[in-house]
Design a protein around this motif. Structure first.
Motif, mmCIF file in Angstrom:
data_model
loop_
_atom_site.group_PDB
_atom_site.id
_atom_site.type_symbol
_atom_site.label_atom_id
_atom_site.label_comp_id
_atom_site.label_asym_id
_atom_site.label_seq_id
_atom_site.Cartn_x
_atom_site.Cartn_y
_atom_site.Cartn_z
ATOM 1 N N ASP A 51 4.123 7.028 4.508
ATOM 2 C CA ASP A 51 4.801 7.366 5.757
ATOM 3 C C ASP A 51 5.049 8.864 5.864
ATOM 4 O OD1 ASP A 51 5.462 4.679 6.953
ATOM 5 O OD2 ASP A 51 6.279 4.438 4.930
ATOM 6 N N PRO A 52 4.803 9.444 7.022
ATOM 7 C CA PRO A 52 5.012 10.885 7.209
ATOM 8 C C PRO A 52 6.456 11.326 7.008
ATOM 9 C CG PRO A 52 3.623 9.989 8.944
ATOM 10 C CD PRO A 52 4.179 8.823 8.194
ATOM 11 N N TRP A 53 7.394 10.374 7.200
ATOM 12 C CA TRP A 53 8.798 10.754 7.075
ATOM 13 C C TRP A 53 9.297 10.775 5.642
ATOM 14 C CZ3 TRP A 53 11.097 6.817 4.607
ATOM 15 C CH2 TRP A 53 10.585 5.513 4.804
ATOM 16 N N SER A 81 10.030 12.031 1.966
ATOM 17 C CA SER A 81 10.134 13.353 1.347
ATOM 18 C C SER A 81 9.033 13.491 0.305
ATOM 19 C CB SER A 81 11.498 13.528 0.678
ATOM 20 O OG SER A 81 11.587 12.716 -0.484
ATOM 21 N N THR A 86 9.954 16.736 4.184
ATOM 22 C CA THR A 86 9.123 15.586 4.535
ATOM 23 C C THR A 86 7.637 15.960 4.537
ATOM 24 O OG1 THR A 86 9.401 16.061 6.878
ATOM 25 C CG2 THR A 86 10.925 14.472 5.884
ATOM 26 N N GLY A 134 5.130 15.018 6.704
ATOM 27 C CA GLY A 134 4.472 15.285 7.980
ATOM 28 C C GLY A 134 3.189 14.474 8.098
ATOM 29 N N GLU A 135 2.629 14.439 9.284
ATOM 30 C CA GLU A 135 1.446 13.607 9.550
ATOM 31 C C GLU A 135 0.239 14.012 8.709
ATOM 32 O OE1 GLU A 135 1.078 10.985 11.336
ATOM 33 O OE2 GLU A 135 2.997 10.903 12.398
#
Length: 301
Positions: A12-14, A16, A62, A64-65
């Motif tokens: 997941d991009p979110w 950390s 985080t 990120g995409e």
């Protein structure tokens, strides 16, 4: 991986950076990957282009995409059995960086024993030696030696044009491109003038053993660089005969020169015997850090 990434890779991009590394490490452990924690950290740092210190200082940042996408792709390739070096397309040898491609083997720490053995032949590092590396692959052995012997000139030979292109790039990248030449050829067939040190890490795995190699080796290493014929010793017989002039009278080793081989863990005595049969008076064996007989040096021709 919990949550599932937006791109379907499972990261997941979110998340950390610290969370993502922990989850990749857990995935590798669950998959039974040997050295999974080390692989996870190595991939993580290289894919994101950060250092261990940067990870410690910015672990809460985080992904990120784009970061999640790149990590997810790398993780899936490793879980599918692709070695870390193949995923990254590069590896380190003798403290130097080397790019890789499908025609080259991944440089192994054991092979650094060859570099040590060769360097012990000539303690003076500024001698104008002529080096020959047969089956050069990525060029790692030759380039490592040229980085130490600052006045030496080396020739790397390989049957694969793809491997030769990789070796040329590595020579330029490591600052020895002007002292290296790379030729397409079948062992010694394209060569003439004698060399002071001839080296080779040839194919030495018996043909019947190839299907029993690990998934990572069978499906990701070039078979031509592995298959050593029925008993694994075919290349040693041919190279010793060609280097000594026993096959065609064209001697390729200079007076007081030496031929240095990497060998399989149980092949050293056989290779020494092959050397004696080809006319070499001396044969010495050097062990790697794991205690295996890894390098044979033939001299006294």
């Amino acid at each position: 991986m919990t949550g599932g990434g937006a791109d379907g890779t499972g990261i997941d991009p979110w998340l950390s950076r610290s969370q993502a590394l922990s989850r990749i490490t857990a995935a590798f452990r669950e998959a039974g990957i040997d050295g999974g924690a080390s692989d996870a950290r190595f991939l993580f740092l290289h894919v994101l282009g950060i250092t261990q210190t940067e990870l410690v200082l910015s672990g809460a940042e985080t992904l990120g995409e784009q970061g999640a996408k790149r990590l997810g792709e790398a993780m899936q390739r490793r879980l599918a059995g692709e070695p870390v070096a193949r995923i990254l397309g590069e590896w380190e040898f003798w403290g130097l960086p080397f790019i890789l491609n499908a025609a080259t083997l991944v440089p192994r720490p054991d092979t650094e024993t060859m570099v040590d053995a060769a360097l012990s032949l000539h303690a003076t590092r500024d001698r104008p030696l002529r080096l020959l590396d047969l089956g050069t692959g990525s060029g790692c052995i030759l380039i490592a030696l040229l980085s130490e012997w600052t006045q030496a000139f080396g020739v790397g030979v390989d049957r694969s044009h793809q491997a030769l292109g990789c070796a040329r790039s590595n020579a330029r990248m490591n600052g020895v491109g002007r002292r290296a030449a790379f030729l397409a050829g079948d062992w010694c067939s394209a060569l003439g003038k004698p060399f002071d040190v001839i080296l080779s890490n040839p194919p030495y795995i018996p043909s019947a053993t190839i299907p029993m190699l690990s998934h990572e080796v069978r499906y990701h290493d070039p078979i031509g660089a592995l298959d050593g014929g029925e008993d694994g010793l075919a290349a040693y017989r041919r190279i010793t005969a060609e280097v000594s002039g026993a096959s065609d009278g064209r001697r390729l080793l200079a007076r007081a020169g030496a031929l240095v081989f990497e060998v399989g863990y149980d092949q050293a005595e056989d290779v020494v015997r092959i050397g004696h049969e080809a006319g070499f008076a001396q044969g010495s064996i050097r062990h790697d850090l794991a205690g295996h007989a890894r390098v044979v040096t033939l001299s006294g021709l």
